[in-house]
Write an enzyme that holds these catalytic residues in place. Structure first.
Site, mmCIF file in Angstrom:
data_model
loop_
_atom_site.group_PDB
_atom_site.id
_atom_site.type_symbol
_atom_site.label_atom_id
_atom_site.label_comp_id
_atom_site.label_asym_id
_atom_site.label_seq_id
_atom_site.Cartn_x
_atom_site.Cartn_y
_atom_site.Cartn_z
ATOM 1 N N GLY A 185 4.068 -0.399 -1.328
ATOM 2 C CA GLY A 185 3.585 -0.912 -2.574
ATOM 3 C C GLY A 185 4.868 -0.424 -3.386
ATOM 4 N N TYR A 196 0.961 -1.304 0.115
ATOM 5 C CA TYR A 196 -0.033 0.170 0.103
ATOM 6 C C TYR A 196 0.803 1.309 0.021
ATOM 7 C CZ TYR A 196 -4.280 2.665 1.599
ATOM 8 O OH TYR A 196 -5.308 3.685 1.661
ATOM 9 N N CYS A 197 0.793 2.085 -0.904
ATOM 10 C CA CYS A 197 1.454 3.404 -1.008
ATOM 11 C C CYS A 197 3.043 3.254 -0.989
ATOM 12 C CB CYS A 197 0.915 4.340 0.057
ATOM 13 S SG CYS A 197 1.484 5.990 -0.138
ATOM 14 N N ILE A 198 3.712 3.793 -0.157
ATOM 15 C CA ILE A 198 5.102 3.709 -0.185
ATOM 16 C C ILE A 198 5.638 2.060 -0.072
ATOM 17 C CG2 ILE A 198 5.469 4.321 2.057
ATOM 18 C CD1 ILE A 198 7.982 5.389 1.490
#
Length: 598
Positions: A338, A334-336
């Site tokens: 990812g 998720y986000c960073i």
């Protein structure tokens, strides 16, 4: 004295006494305010706003265009003055006629001015109209500057809008009718309560003004947030590994490990049972593991991106394999997290490590050629300031991260809450999402600079290659089957940039889903809410705009569509697994110890 006079005096006396008591309380609070205001941290000018060079360039460009095209700028000024003076004359004319009513109002609707007095009271309506006319003039002046490059224009547009929003009449007590009316109605008690809220926020943050967005006493992790049953089954210096207890008799053989961003805490995916993605995944028959990252202190100064990959991702994946007795896992980033998961997968490709069977990316950027809204904070003036700050302190304090993301939505996350709390004396709401939003984490110094310089600024992963764990990895080395979910109005990870990164990955099996709403609400969108909707289109060779034009639109949550994709990558059903094993005893109940550590 008549009977009526006695009744009136009796009614007035308690009100006067109440007002006098409030004024006395204000004097006491003022002493506390003066004391705490001297304690705030020193924030370097480089972290306060863009360098003066941006404004100098803008002023130079404006003057140059005035010299070369005076008619265009004169027309702009005349349009503004015409509207402003016309409005002033109309207001004066009505006043001269003894009509206490506002003139015609053609300004656009703005939810900041939703109180009826902005429309019906001639004084407040005049202030509102003049402000909106001035705001429009500033915006148009910025748009008329043609000699700045696109990135400079984007930054000038953003920061000029920040100034315009900051000086809104709603943000000041003498020009906020709703706050004034409440103060009169409560004999000043609302202002006293607001001052108490202001001082409480300053004292809670050692003199830094951080608006409390949610009632901090309304939530406790493990009791009414992050309540999905599970256990910590592994711990090292970077993370705790939580395995969740099964709710089905049979589960898929391939376990699922979720890597949340270490910029925030993992329980955004487990706020409460009704909107918990973690609980929902468990209920679908997956053996779910979640990484709960440590909140770094200055002792983590030298912790790098390589440390997060080696001691974080690869270690967590291997522990899950050992616990479940499998050769492969499915992973979510998720986000960073990812972004870093993609780096890890590229590194694993070089090492011929096939431990990840399939991957899912939530709102993940891997191509930073277009950095979206948050890009205004990623030029050298800010990043140089961050680098100097972390070199001194060893961490990028959560204060700076929280403030940066709040300013991307300043009216919703700064000015609006401040008005309600400080001007109107209202207690912050018991809102789980806002509580999580205020529960920030620090970032290690070395990792912060590597991420900002190598990925955000220089876009190395999508171009020349990013160095990690002794290897140089590239985006096209991500080759496992993947599903990526982006969010249509995401102000942190713009969906078109997310799509561009997925296009460059080397996977032959790609699924891209575009959810409605933003960075958080678009992901935390359970099927029971039937909100937002989403888009799908299997053709990944199109431009982002063409992809969306040809996409199928669906109602409700994307979670069931993802489940259909993930279940096909998760193997056969086996008997449900309980958390841990002989080599991985239960260390603590979920949500663990790292997530609650201060």
């Amino acid at each position: 004295m008549t009977t009526n006079d006695s009744i009136e005096a009796a009614n007035v006396s308690p009100n006067v006494a109440k007002l006098e008591a409030n004024l006395t309380r204000v004097e006491e609070l003022t002493q506390r305010l003066l004391k705490v205001m001297g304690h705030g941290r020193h924030v370097a000018p480089a972290l306060q706003g863009p360098s003066q060079e941006l404004y100098l360039k803008a002023a130079t460009a404006y003057m140059t265009e005035m010299m070369h095209n005076p008619a265009k700028l004169l027309e702009h000024q005349l349009q503004f003055w015409s509207k402003s003076v016309k409005h002033y004359v109309e207001a004066q004319h009505l006043l001269a006629q003894g009509k206490l009513e506002p003139p015609t109002d053609e300004t656009p609707k703005d939810r900041r001015f939703s109180h009826e007095l902005w429309e019906t009271n001639p004084y407040f309506n005049f202030i509102k109209q003049q402000y909106l006319m001035n705001a429009s003039a500033v915006q148009q002046a910025v748009e008329d500057i043609e000699t700045l490059d696109s990135e400079e224009k984007k930054r000038l547009r953003y920061f000029s809008q920040q100034i315009v929003d900051m000086v809104s009449p709603t943000n000041f007590l003498p020009t906020n009718p709703e706050a004034l009316a409440l103060a009169a109605e409560t004999e000043g008690e609302s202002l006293v309560a607001g001052l108490e809220n202001l001082i409480a926020d300053l004292e809670a943050n050692d003199g830094d003004l951080v608006v409390t967005l949610a009632d901090k006493k309304a939530f406790k992790l493990g009791e009414n947030l992050a309540t999905t049953p599970g256990s910590v089954v592994f711990r090292n210096h970077l993370f705790e590994l939580i395995q969740y207890a099964p709710t089905t008799d049979m589960v898929y053989s391939t376990p699922l490990i979720i890597f949340p961003p270490w910029i925030n805490k993992f329980y955004i995916l487990d706020l409460k049972p009704q909107n918990s993605l973690i609980k929902w995944a468990v209920d679908q028959g997956y053996t779910v593991f979640v990484v709960s990252w440590v909140n770094p202190n200055p002792g983590y100064r030298e912790t790098s991106m390589t440390d997060y990959v080696e001691s974080g991702y690869l270690t967590a994946i291997n522990e899950v394999k050992d616990i479940c007795g499998v050769k492969k896992v499915n992973a979510v980033g998720y986000c960073i997290a990812g972004t870093t998961l993609a780096l890890t997968l590229a590194l694993m490709k070089k090492r011929k490590d096939t431990s990840v069977n399939a991957v899912t990316f939530f709102t993940t950027l891997t191509d930073f050629s277009d950095r979206g809204e948050v890009g205004v904070f990623l030029d050298d003036d800010f990043v140089d300031g961050i680098e100097a700050e972390v070199a001194e302190t060893g961490i990028l304090d959560s204060f700076f991260m929280s403030r940066t993301f709040s300013y991307l939505r300043s009216n919703d996350l700064i000015y609006g809450p401040a008005i309600k709390s400080y001007m109107m004396g209202k207690a912050p709401p018991a809102f789980d999402l806002l509580y999580w939003n205020g529960d920030g984490t620090n970032l290690p110094a070395k990792m912060s600079v590597e991420y900002l310089r190598g990925l955000c600024q220089h876009d190395k992963f999508a171009t020349d290659g990013f160095e990690i764990a002794g290897e140089v990895v590239k985006l096209d080395e991500v080759t496992v089957p993947l599903c990526a979910i982006a969010c249509e109005t995401d102000h942190i990870a713009a969906w078109k940039s997310s799509y561009a990164g997925v296009q460059q990955m080397g996977s032959k099996d790609k699924t891209f889903i575009l959810s409605g709403s933003g960075h958080i609400a678009g992901i935390v969108n359970p099927p029971s809410k039937n909100k937002y909707g989403y888009y799908t289109n299997p053709e990944m060779g199109l431009t982002a705009d063409d992809w969306l034009d040809a996409a199928d639109q669906h109602e409700g949550s994307w979670w069931p569509t993802w489940d259909k994709w993930l279940s096909q990558k998760s193997g056969k059903k086996i008997a449900a697994r309980e958390p841990g094993d002989a080599d991985h005893p239960v260390l603590a109940p979920a949500p663990g110890t790292y997530v609650v550590a201060k």
